[in-house]
Write an enzyme that holds these catalytic residues in place. Structure first.
Site, PDB file in Angstrom:
ATOM      1  N   MET A  31      -2.534   0.859  -0.393  1.00 31.03           N
ATOM      2  CA  MET A  31      -3.176   2.129  -0.780  1.00 31.03           C
ATOM      3  C   MET A  31      -2.678   3.270  -0.288  1.00 31.03           C
ATOM      4  SD  MET A  31      -7.117   1.094  -0.664  1.00 31.03           S
ATOM      5  CE  MET A  31      -7.630   1.175   1.290  1.00 31.03           C
ATOM      6  N   GLY A  32      -1.426   3.296   0.249  1.00 29.14           N
ATOM      7  CA  GLY A  32      -0.571   4.578   0.352  1.00 29.14           C
ATOM      8  C   GLY A  32      -0.717   4.951   1.771  1.00 29.14           C
ATOM      9  N   ALA A  33      -0.616   6.270   2.214  1.00 32.97           N
ATOM     10  CA  ALA A  33      -0.454   6.576   3.561  1.00 32.97           C
ATOM     11  C   ALA A  33       0.219   5.847   4.199  1.00 32.97           C
ATOM     12  CB  ALA A  33      -2.066   6.768   4.196  1.00 32.97           C
ATOM     13  N   GLY A  37       3.996  -0.350   9.426  1.00 33.94           N
ATOM     14  CA  GLY A  37       3.562  -1.694   8.853  1.00 33.94           C
ATOM     15  C   GLY A  37       3.769  -1.881   7.561  1.00 33.94           C
ATOM     16  N   HIS A  38       3.545  -1.059   6.587  1.00 32.90           N
ATOM     17  CA  HIS A  38       3.821  -1.260   5.383  1.00 32.90           C
ATOM     18  C   HIS A  38       5.303  -1.532   4.998  1.00 32.90           C
ATOM     19  CE1 HIS A  38       0.099   1.614   5.030  1.00 32.90           C
ATOM     20  NE2 HIS A  38      -0.345   0.414   4.329  1.00 32.90           N
ATOM     21  N   GLY A 149      -0.023  -8.223   4.567  1.00 29.38           N
ATOM     22  CA  GLY A 149      -0.032  -8.091   6.185  1.00 29.38           C
ATOM     23  C   GLY A 149      -1.082  -9.073   6.725  1.00 29.38           C
ATOM     24  N   LYS A 151      -2.381  -8.168   9.300  1.00 31.69           N
ATOM     25  CA  LYS A 151      -3.394  -7.194  10.050  1.00 31.69           C
ATOM     26  C   LYS A 151      -4.965  -7.375   9.114  1.00 31.69           C
ATOM     27  CE  LYS A 151      -4.913  -2.925  10.961  1.00 31.69           C
ATOM     28  NZ  LYS A 151      -6.189  -2.913   9.719  1.00 31.69           N
ATOM     29  N   ASP A 152      -4.817  -7.649   7.875  1.00 33.97           N
ATOM     30  CA  ASP A 152      -6.018  -7.808   6.994  1.00 33.97           C
ATOM     31  C   ASP A 152      -6.008  -9.311   6.595  1.00 33.97           C
ATOM     32  OD1 ASP A 152      -6.801  -4.863   6.391  1.00 33.97           O
ATOM     33  OD2 ASP A 152      -4.851  -4.886   6.074  1.00 33.97           O
ATOM     34  N   SER A 187      -2.691   1.556  11.178  1.00 27.37           N
ATOM     35  CA  SER A 187      -3.364   1.459  10.094  1.00 27.37           C
ATOM     36  C   SER A 187      -3.630   3.099   9.625  1.00 27.37           C
ATOM     37  CB  SER A 187      -4.675   1.141  10.439  1.00 27.37           C
ATOM     38  OG  SER A 187      -5.695   1.369   9.540  1.00 27.37           O
TER      39      SER A 187
HETATM   40  P1  AMP Z   1      -3.629  -0.875   2.997  1.00 26.66           P
HETATM   41  O1  AMP Z   1      -2.546   0.287   2.474  1.00 26.66           O
HETATM   42  O2  AMP Z   1      -4.157  -0.631   4.257  1.00 26.66           O
HETATM   43  O3  AMP Z   1      -4.456  -1.294   1.925  1.00 26.66           O
HETATM   44  O4  AMP Z   1      -2.522  -2.042   3.330  1.00 26.66           O
HETATM   45  C1  AMP Z   1      -1.510  -2.617   2.468  1.00 26.66           C
HETATM   46  C2  AMP Z   1      -0.836  -3.782   3.053  1.00 26.66           C
HETATM   47  O5  AMP Z   1      -0.304  -3.595   4.326  1.00 26.66           O
HETATM   48  C3  AMP Z   1      -1.856  -4.891   3.449  1.00 26.66           C
HETATM   49  O6  AMP Z   1      -1.262  -6.245   2.980  1.00 26.66           O
HETATM   50  C4  AMP Z   1      -1.901  -4.849   4.753  1.00 26.66           C
HETATM   51  O7  AMP Z   1      -2.271  -6.045   5.330  1.00 26.66           O
HETATM   52  C5  AMP Z   1      -0.515  -4.480   5.176  1.00 26.66           C
HETATM   53  N1  AMP Z   1      -0.709  -3.712   6.686  1.00 26.66           N
HETATM   54  C6  AMP Z   1      -1.407  -2.640   6.923  1.00 26.66           C
HETATM   55  N2  AMP Z   1      -1.249  -2.143   8.387  1.00 26.66           N
HETATM   56  C7  AMP Z   1      -0.276  -3.209   8.669  1.00 26.66           C
HETATM   57  C8  AMP Z   1       0.301  -3.394  10.100  1.00 26.66           C
HETATM   58  N3  AMP Z   1      -0.012  -2.750  11.060  1.00 26.66           N
HETATM   59  N4  AMP Z   1       1.044  -4.519   9.941  1.00 26.66           N
HETATM   60  C9  AMP Z   1       1.440  -5.181   9.076  1.00 26.66           C
HETATM   61  N5  AMP Z   1       0.928  -5.123   7.944  1.00 26.66           N
HETATM   62  C10 AMP Z   1      -0.097  -4.005   7.603  1.00 26.66           C
END
Ligand code: AMP
Length: 288
Positions: A31-33, A37-38, A149, A151-152, A187
């Site tokens: 979802m960007g930002a 981690g990403h 990740g 993380k989710d 996050s």
């Molecule tokens: P999001 O942008 O938060 O929807 O996350 C996009 C992807 O990045 C998802 O697969 C998350 O699980 C992964 N992700 C987010 N934060 C982390 C992190 N701290 N470590 C590893 N993967 C992450």
């Protein structure tokens, strides 16, 4: 060179060509930002595919009516820079109402069992939105591999289930959680925390760590492991949605009087108004 693409047809045409040339396509849905981690997921995808697509899409259907859809951080220029530096081939950032959910769109994907526990209990349509957008993105990108990740954790299990159930020819890879030095999981929502809240959020990995230590010392009772995790978290969090120990595949929570072997310890808490989630798998030697 990383190319920004905003419409479905252009991306499909480019990736069809890449596949025709025998190149393996990998996707990292986000979802960007973007944070480290990403970018770790992007690195992982680069190891497993020759063409890597990072999708940047704040997906409206996975947010509830009182959630943070409108204030979710949107930093496309910076994200693009980060993807360039990390060697993505394409950043796909489509409009919701013209590209992903155009007028007349109505089909939704449900994964009822894996989607109903933990996050699903607190965010009723969240996983329907997640499964639907991931299936759409998979259909657009045609990846051989997709990196998510841990993380989710529940999301990873749910996508793994969907891919299996629908016979999608995609390898789903789960990447370990990347953390700050003090243990807080990176996050995009950490940006909402004031400095004081950021300090309190340290209690989340502290709670997970306490449960891991109890597990490593031989504790297997769900009630005791939850109590170990809850203690530091309850002292610092504004409120707790759940601290649960669940089946690692279905994420169905175990009852308090159960004794576990391998299980996921998952938490969702609010610090101030920011809702944060984290987890650790007990029984695989993980540290927090
Ligand atoms: P999001 O942008 O938060 O929807 O996350 C996009 C992807 O990045 C998802 O697969 C998350 O699980 C992964 N992700 C987010 N934060 C982390 C992190 N701290 N470590 C590893 N993967 C992450």
């Amino acid at each position: 060179m990383t190319e920004l693409i905003r419409d479905v047809d252009s991306l499909r045409a480019k990736l069809a060509l890449a596949r025709e040339r025998g190149r393996r396509v990998g996707v990292v849905p986000t979802m960007g930002a973007l944070h480290r981690g990403h970018l770790a997921l992007l690195e992982e995808a680069r190891k497993r595919a020759q063409v890597v697509v990072v999708t940047v899409f704040v997906n409206p259907t996975q947010f509830g009516p009182n959630e943070d859809f409108s204030k979710y951080p949107r930093t496309l220029e910076k994200d693009l820079e980060a993807c360039r530096a990390a060697g993505a081939d394409y950043v796909f950032s489509p409009e919701a109402t013209t590209e992903i959910y155009p007028p007349g769109d109505e089909t939704r994907v449900r994964v009822p069992e894996t989607g109903k526990h933990l996050e699903g209990a607190f965010r009723p349509h969240h996983f329907e939105g997640v499964a639907t957008v991931c299936l759409k993105l998979f259909q657009i990108v045609g990846p051989a591999v997709a990196v998510f990740g841990r993380k989710d954790y529940q999301q990873l299990q749910l996508i793994t289930r969907m891919v299996r159930d629908l016979f999608l020819p995609i390898e789903i890879v789960g990447h370990p959680t990347i953390r700050e030095e003090d243990g807080l999981a990176l996050s995009s929502r950490n940006a909402y925390l004031s400095p004081e809240e950021r300090a309190r959020a340290r209690a989340i990995p502290a709670g997970l760590g306490a449960a891991v230590r109890a597990y490593d010392a031989g504790e297997r009772r769900v009630s005791s492991l939850i109590a170990a995790a809850r203690e530091p978290i309850a002292a610092a969090a504004t409120s707790i949605d759940y601290v649960a120990i669940a089946d690692p595949a279905t994420v169905a929570p175990y009852p308090d009087d159960a004794v576990i072997d391998r299980a996921v310890l998952a938490v969702a808490v609010r610090v101030g108004t920011t809702r944060l989630i984290d987890n650790v798998v007990l029984g695989e030697g993980a540290t927090v």
